[in-house]
Design a protein around this motif. Structure first.
Motif, short mmCIF file in Angstrom:
data_model
loop_
_atom_site.label_atom_id
_atom_site.label_comp_id
_atom_site.label_asym_id
_atom_site.label_seq_id
_atom_site.Cartn_x
_atom_site.Cartn_y
_atom_site.Cartn_z
N VAL A 113 -4.44 -18.97 23.03
CA VAL A 113 -3.41 -19.65 22.22
C VAL A 113 -2.31 -18.70 21.74
O VAL A 113 -1.45 -19.11 20.97
N GLY A 114 -2.32 -17.45 22.19
CA GLY A 114 -1.22 -16.56 21.83
C GLY A 114 -1.66 -15.27 21.18
O GLY A 114 -2.85 -14.94 21.13
N GLN A 115 -0.67 -14.54 20.69
CA GLN A 115 -0.88 -13.24 20.06
C GLN A 115 -0.69 -13.36 18.56
O GLN A 115 0.34 -13.83 18.09
N VAL A 116 -1.69 -12.94 17.80
CA VAL A 116 -1.60 -13.02 16.34
C VAL A 116 -2.15 -11.76 15.71
O VAL A 116 -3.05 -11.10 16.24
N GLY A 117 -1.59 -11.41 14.56
CA GLY A 117 -2.10 -10.34 13.72
C GLY A 117 -2.42 -10.91 12.35
O GLY A 117 -1.74 -11.82 11.87
N THR A 118 -3.46 -10.40 11.73
CA THR A 118 -3.82 -10.88 10.39
C THR A 118 -2.76 -10.48 9.37
O THR A 118 -2.32 -9.33 9.35
N LEU A 119 -2.36 -11.43 8.53
CA LEU A 119 -1.41 -11.15 7.47
C LEU A 119 -2.08 -10.32 6.39
O LEU A 119 -3.15 -10.67 5.88
N GLY A 120 -1.45 -9.20 6.06
CA GLY A 120 -1.92 -8.38 4.96
C GLY A 120 -0.78 -8.14 3.98
O GLY A 120 0.26 -8.79 4.05
N GLY A 121 -0.98 -7.20 3.10
CA GLY A 121 0.08 -6.87 2.16
C GLY A 121 -0.39 -6.92 0.73
O GLY A 121 -1.54 -7.30 0.42
N TRP A 122 0.52 -6.55 -0.16
CA TRP A 122 0.22 -6.49 -1.58
C TRP A 122 1.35 -7.09 -2.39
O TRP A 122 2.52 -7.06 -1.98
N PRO A 136 8.73 5.84 -26.58
CA PRO A 136 9.12 4.89 -25.54
C PRO A 136 7.89 4.16 -25.02
O PRO A 136 6.77 4.68 -25.06
N VAL A 137 8.09 2.96 -24.53
CA VAL A 137 7.00 2.18 -23.97
C VAL A 137 6.50 2.86 -22.68
O VAL A 137 7.30 3.30 -21.85
N THR A 138 5.20 2.94 -22.54
CA THR A 138 4.59 3.44 -21.31
C THR A 138 3.73 2.34 -20.71
O THR A 138 2.78 1.88 -21.33
N LEU A 139 4.10 1.90 -19.53
CA LEU A 139 3.32 0.91 -18.80
C LEU A 139 2.28 1.61 -17.94
O LEU A 139 2.45 2.77 -17.55
N THR A 140 1.23 0.89 -17.62
CA THR A 140 0.25 1.41 -16.67
C THR A 140 0.23 0.51 -15.44
O THR A 140 0.21 -0.72 -15.56
N LEU A 141 0.27 1.12 -14.29
CA LEU A 141 0.29 0.42 -13.00
C LEU A 141 -0.95 0.80 -12.22
O LEU A 141 -1.22 1.99 -12.00
N LEU A 142 -1.71 -0.20 -11.80
CA LEU A 142 -2.91 0.03 -11.00
C LEU A 142 -2.72 -0.66 -9.66
O LEU A 142 -2.54 -1.88 -9.59
N GLU A 143 -2.73 0.12 -8.59
CA GLU A 143 -2.56 -0.44 -7.25
C GLU A 143 -3.28 0.44 -6.25
O GLU A 143 -3.92 1.42 -6.62
N GLU A 144 -3.18 0.08 -4.99
CA GLU A 144 -3.85 0.87 -3.96
C GLU A 144 -3.06 2.14 -3.68
O GLU A 144 -1.83 2.13 -3.75
N TRP A 145 -3.76 3.20 -3.39
CA TRP A 145 -3.13 4.45 -2.95
C TRP A 145 -3.52 4.64 -1.50
O TRP A 145 -4.68 4.96 -1.21
N SER A 146 -2.61 4.46 -0.60
CA SER A 146 -2.98 4.54 0.82
C SER A 146 -3.02 5.97 1.33
O SER A 146 -3.86 6.33 2.13
N SER A 152 -6.21 -5.18 -23.70
CA SER A 152 -5.07 -4.51 -23.07
C SER A 152 -5.54 -3.33 -22.25
O SER A 152 -6.24 -2.45 -22.75
N GLY A 153 -5.19 -3.33 -20.97
CA GLY A 153 -5.49 -2.22 -20.08
C GLY A 153 -4.27 -2.00 -19.23
O GLY A 153 -3.16 -1.93 -19.75
N PRO A 154 -4.40 -1.93 -17.91
CA PRO A 154 -3.21 -1.86 -17.06
C PRO A 154 -2.30 -3.07 -17.29
O PRO A 154 -2.77 -4.18 -17.51
N ASP A 155 -1.01 -2.81 -17.25
CA ASP A 155 -0.03 -3.88 -17.48
C ASP A 155 0.32 -4.60 -16.19
O ASP A 155 0.48 -5.82 -16.17
N VAL A 156 0.48 -3.84 -15.10
CA VAL A 156 0.85 -4.40 -13.81
C VAL A 156 -0.23 -4.01 -12.80
O VAL A 156 -0.61 -2.85 -12.71
N TYR A 157 -0.69 -5.00 -12.08
CA TYR A 157 -1.72 -4.78 -11.05
C TYR A 157 -1.13 -5.05 -9.68
O TYR A 157 -0.47 -6.08 -9.47
N GLY A 158 -1.38 -4.16 -8.74
CA GLY A 158 -1.15 -4.49 -7.35
C GLY A 158 -2.33 -5.32 -6.87
O GLY A 158 -3.48 -4.95 -7.12
N ILE A 159 -2.06 -6.44 -6.23
CA ILE A 159 -3.17 -7.27 -5.75
C ILE A 159 -3.02 -7.57 -4.27
O ILE A 159 -1.91 -7.81 -3.77
N ASP A 160 -4.12 -7.53 -3.58
CA ASP A 160 -4.16 -7.82 -2.16
C ASP A 160 -3.74 -9.26 -1.93
O ASP A 160 -3.92 -10.14 -2.79
#
Length: 459
Positions: A321-330, A50-60, A108-116
């Protein structure tokens, strides 16, 4: 095929291992694991396997990793496609260096990357355009979040985790000291934090602090400092029209106020704090207020936490000028070097799917990226504070200048981090640091100086 691929990949990975291990930036065991994986995993599986993908992302944290493994196991049950989840460094700077090195091998290395959320402009050449495959899905996202992953009309990644800076506060201590609501301005926070800190220390709690946040010389400092200055009308470092706006009185005053916190309502060590450092102080019950991301909620409310049911969250304090938070995410991106692009697209579709986001939010209190989910009774029952987050993603965010600076963003943020950190540590005065930073950004980007967009609109 395997021998040729190994010859191409091995030198790059060996170089990465040597550079990062000798610098002490990434632990040796991590590099050894990744090195061994890539050398052994570059060959395509035989047709019987079976196909095996590799996923590289952040581990919090472990809670997040365990939940992600359960998601991947369910994906395998649904599709028959296996997924190997790789570990990653803790620091954003270290992660980006690793991502660039792996993608730079051209093999060819990781197939799917989590990106900031701030990496699309830096890495877009190495990922396929997801727009033909996710046109309907991307239109259902919060507009500001979706826009962060689009570069030159190319959808570099699909958002799967939304983040925004938040204020955590001790409800029991606020009541005890006569306050009904959390502070809505940074000046109010300064007053409340100092009063609560003094009261708790008078009771013998000498290590109690009013406010903990993240002042380490890393990307998280850009997030914190941008919140301080944007709330005061001090701009977002570089504006959408490419004007370099950071050297202005409002930004300078915001930096000076934060420098005053260090050693007064915040520990001296806060200039080295990352998310985990401030979270550890907070969860131990040794702070009245904390700036952090939504993911800190699960740890704060975990069974056995000394502050369980004794805290709440709010929008970050604001200013002129108000209340703001920096946008983050992946987001999730598919490598253009992937040996299995079709299967990789299936994994991205699964991890960003509506029902998967609902379950993830209920298990991890992780904010979804789809506005419609914030109206579901089942979501609000488990996470009543999502009403606040929905408001933040619609009207209360500030984005870092990553899209406007593109591939130069890392140099821009490094210069900004260095300038702000020098003010926090007392190495430089804020006006001096801002003026030097302005000249550095002109040199890095070639852009011209100009006023902050917010400040220019003020009388």
């Amino acid at each position: 095929m395997l021998i040729n691929t190994q010859k191409k990949v091995a030198p790059g990975i060996r170089g990465l291992y040597a550079d990062l291990s000798h610098s002490g930036k990434i632990p040796g065991p991590f590099c050894i694991l990744l090195f061994s994986f890539l050398l052994g995993g570059c060959a395509r599986p035989s047709v019987q396997e079976p196909v095996t993908l590799t996923l590289l992302e952040e581990w919090s944290n472990k809670t997040f990793s365990d939940a992600r493994q359960q998601e991947l196991q369910q994906f395998t049950r649904e599709t028959g496609i296996r997924v190997s989840l790789l570990p990653s460094p803790e620091s954003a700077r270290q992660r980006l260096a690793l991502w660039k090195e792996l993608l730079g091998t051209g093999t060819s290395g990781p197939d799917v990357y989590g990106i900031d959320v701030v990496w699309p402009g830096i890495l877009n050449d190495d990922f396929i355009d997801l727009k033909p495959y996710f046109a309907n899905e991307i239109s259902s996202q919060f507009p500001a979040i979706a826009a962060s992953y689009i570069v030159d009309n190319k959808l570099v990644a699909m958002p799967y985790r939304a983040d925004v800076g938040l204020l955590y506060y001790r409800t029991d201590l606020l009541r005890q000291y006569g306050y009904r609501e959390p502070p809505t301005t940074w000046d109010e926070l300064d007053i409340l934090a100092a009063r609560i800190q003094a009261g708790e220390r008078a009771k013998g709690r000498k290590q109690f602090w009013g406010f903990v946040w993240q002042g380490a010389a890393d990307e998280v400092l850009t997030c914190n400092a941008l919140e301080w200055q944007a709330a005061e009308g001090g701009g977002r470092i570089i504006e959408e029209d490419q004007s370099i706006s950071v050297n202005n009185p409002r930004a300078i005053r915001a930096w000076q106020r934060a420098a005053h916190w260090v050693g007064s309502i915040s520990p001296l060590a806060v200039a080295g704090y990352r998310e985990w450092d401030s979270l550890n102080v907070w969860v131990a019950g040794d702070a009245a207020f904390m700036r952090n991301w939504p993911s800190a909620y699960a740890d704060s409310q975990a069974a056995g936490s000394p502050i369980r049911n004794k805290f709440d969250i709010a929008l970050l304090p604001g200013g002129k000028v108000g209340q703001v938070g920096t946008l983050g995410g992946w987001g999730l991106a598919v490598s253009r070097f992937s040996a299995h692009p079709r299967e990789a697209l299936e994994l991205v579709r699964y991890l960003t799917r509506r029902d998967v986001q609902v379950k993830r939010s209920r298990v991890l209190s992780q904010p979804p990226t789809l506005p419609e989910l914030y109206n579901l009774p089942e979501m609000l029952e488990a996470n009543p504070r999502f009403v606040l987050l929905s408001q933040a993603f619609r009207t209360g965010i500030v984005s870092r200048p990553s899209n406007v600076t593109g591939k130069k963003y890392q140099d821009v943020t490094d210069a900004y981090i260095s300038a702000v950190h020098s003010v926090l540590t007392g190495e430089k005065r804020a006006p001096e640091a801002a003026a030097a930073l302005e000249n550095d950004l002109v040199r890095i980007t070639g852009f011209k100086k100009g006023p902050p967009r917010e400040a220019s609109a003020q009388p």
